[in-house]
Design a protein around this motif. Sequence first.
Motif, mmCIF file in Angstrom:
data_model
loop_
_atom_site.group_PDB
_atom_site.id
_atom_site.type_symbol
_atom_site.label_atom_id
_atom_site.label_comp_id
_atom_site.label_asym_id
_atom_site.label_seq_id
_atom_site.Cartn_x
_atom_site.Cartn_y
_atom_site.Cartn_z
ATOM 1 N N GLU A 245 41.297 -4.721 53.567
ATOM 2 C CA GLU A 245 40.178 -4.469 52.677
ATOM 3 C C GLU A 245 40.666 -4.091 51.274
ATOM 4 N N VAL A 246 41.681 -3.226 51.220
ATOM 5 C CA VAL A 246 42.203 -2.765 49.935
ATOM 6 C C VAL A 246 42.815 -3.913 49.142
ATOM 7 N N TYR A 247 43.577 -4.779 49.826
ATOM 8 C CA TYR A 247 44.302 -5.847 49.129
ATOM 9 C C TYR A 247 43.593 -7.190 49.161
ATOM 10 N N GLU A 248 42.477 -7.272 49.887
ATOM 11 C CA GLU A 248 41.710 -8.509 49.973
ATOM 12 C C GLU A 248 42.573 -9.668 50.431
ATOM 13 N N LEU A 249 43.290 -9.453 51.521
ATOM 14 C CA LEU A 249 44.115 -10.506 52.100
ATOM 15 C C LEU A 249 44.210 -10.293 53.607
ATOM 16 N N THR A 250 44.689 -11.318 54.315
ATOM 17 C CA THR A 250 44.868 -11.241 55.757
ATOM 18 C C THR A 250 46.346 -11.021 56.071
ATOM 19 N N MET A 251 46.644 -10.022 56.901
ATOM 20 C CA MET A 251 48.014 -9.697 57.261
ATOM 21 C C MET A 251 48.303 -10.131 58.699
ATOM 22 N N ASP A 252 49.534 -10.538 58.940
ATOM 23 C CA ASP A 252 49.950 -10.918 60.285
ATOM 24 C C ASP A 252 49.942 -9.686 61.192
ATOM 25 N N LYS A 253 49.270 -9.796 62.339
ATOM 26 C CA LYS A 253 49.077 -8.650 63.227
ATOM 27 C C LYS A 253 50.396 -8.084 63.741
ATOM 28 N N ARG A 254 51.280 -8.941 64.239
ATOM 29 C CA ARG A 254 52.546 -8.462 64.806
ATOM 30 C C ARG A 254 53.431 -7.850 63.736
ATOM 31 N N ASN A 255 53.511 -8.497 62.600
ATOM 32 C CA ASN A 255 54.358 -7.998 61.519
ATOM 33 C C ASN A 255 53.833 -6.659 61.007
ATOM 34 N N PHE A 256 52.509 -6.539 60.906
ATOM 35 C CA PHE A 256 51.911 -5.289 60.448
ATOM 36 C C PHE A 256 52.249 -4.162 61.423
ATOM 37 N N SER A 257 52.037 -4.406 62.721
ATOM 38 C CA SER A 257 52.301 -3.373 63.734
ATOM 39 C C SER A 257 53.765 -2.950 63.709
ATOM 40 N N ARG A 258 54.649 -3.923 63.585
ATOM 41 C CA ARG A 258 56.084 -3.604 63.563
ATOM 42 C C ARG A 258 56.429 -2.722 62.375
ATOM 43 N N LYS A 259 55.925 -3.053 61.219
ATOM 44 C CA LYS A 259 56.239 -2.278 60.017
ATOM 45 C C LYS A 259 55.661 -0.865 60.080
ATOM 46 N N VAL A 260 54.412 -0.771 60.517
ATOM 47 C CA VAL A 260 53.770 0.537 60.506
ATOM 48 C C VAL A 260 54.386 1.468 61.550
ATOM 49 N N LEU A 261 54.764 0.934 62.705
ATOM 50 C CA LEU A 261 55.369 1.770 63.738
ATOM 51 C C LEU A 261 56.799 2.158 63.391
ATOM 52 N N SER A 262 57.481 1.320 62.615
ATOM 53 C CA SER A 262 58.867 1.609 62.239
ATOM 54 C C SER A 262 58.983 2.798 61.291
ATOM 55 N N THR A 263 57.878 3.226 60.676
ATOM 56 C CA THR A 263 57.926 4.365 59.767
ATOM 57 C C THR A 263 58.109 5.691 60.506
ATOM 58 N N GLY A 264 57.739 5.725 61.790
ATOM 59 C CA GLY A 264 57.833 6.962 62.555
ATOM 60 C C GLY A 264 56.752 7.973 62.209
ATOM 61 N N LEU A 265 55.729 7.534 61.462
ATOM 62 C CA LEU A 265 54.678 8.458 61.030
ATOM 63 C C LEU A 265 53.530 8.571 62.028
#
Length: 224
Positions: A161-181
């Motif tokens: 919504e913020v960036y008005e684009l579609t993100m790849d589901k697997r790539n998004f999950s991998r990146k967000v979980l890799s932060t450890g937050l």
Amino acid sequence: MLVAVDCIIFGFDRQDLKLLLIQRGFQPEKGKWSLMGGFVHPGESFENAAQRVLKELTGLDNVYLEQLFAFGDPHRDPLERTASIAYFSLIDIHKYEKQISNEYHAEWFHLNKIPSLIFDHRQMIKMAKEKLRYKAAFHPVLFELLPEKFTLPQLQNLYEEVYELTMDKRNFSRKVLSTGLLVKQKQKEKLNSKKGAFYYKLDKRKYEQKFNSFLNFVSNPDCR
């Protein structure tokens, strides 16, 4: 010269990114859609004025506000020279919905369906949106828009919504979980699918210690 403050409030309702507007209660442009604005009182700081104005016009209280920019075009107000200090904020709509006052017809609008606004308020919103995109690409500020427990699809939907684009589901999950937050919960949200999606919570200790964990999370913050 008069000095005013204007508040740009972004909210997320688990699905759409929205903007809070009111109907202006005085001339000029009385009755038209507007940001929450008012004049700074003598002896009052800009921050205190912004908090007071927001409380008086919408009922919202204890909302974090960040200074955006000073708008000083000599012709921005048709009646008299007025400079405006703009602030923006990020809130979870459902968390604050009971605080919203109806006195000035405060209403949430999707960012793609904003009505005609007074003065230079559309310019203020455009600048706030650009700053939000820039900050969200380098820091996990968008968590301010989420409830205490959220799913990865909800988080991805917020970024889209913020960036008005579609993100790849697997790539998004991998990146967000890799932060450890994020801390995975045992419960699942099953309203949107039979399988359900696990809830997560933000690890606030790591959030404060590793505020740069999302560095380059979005490769091009100026993508739109």
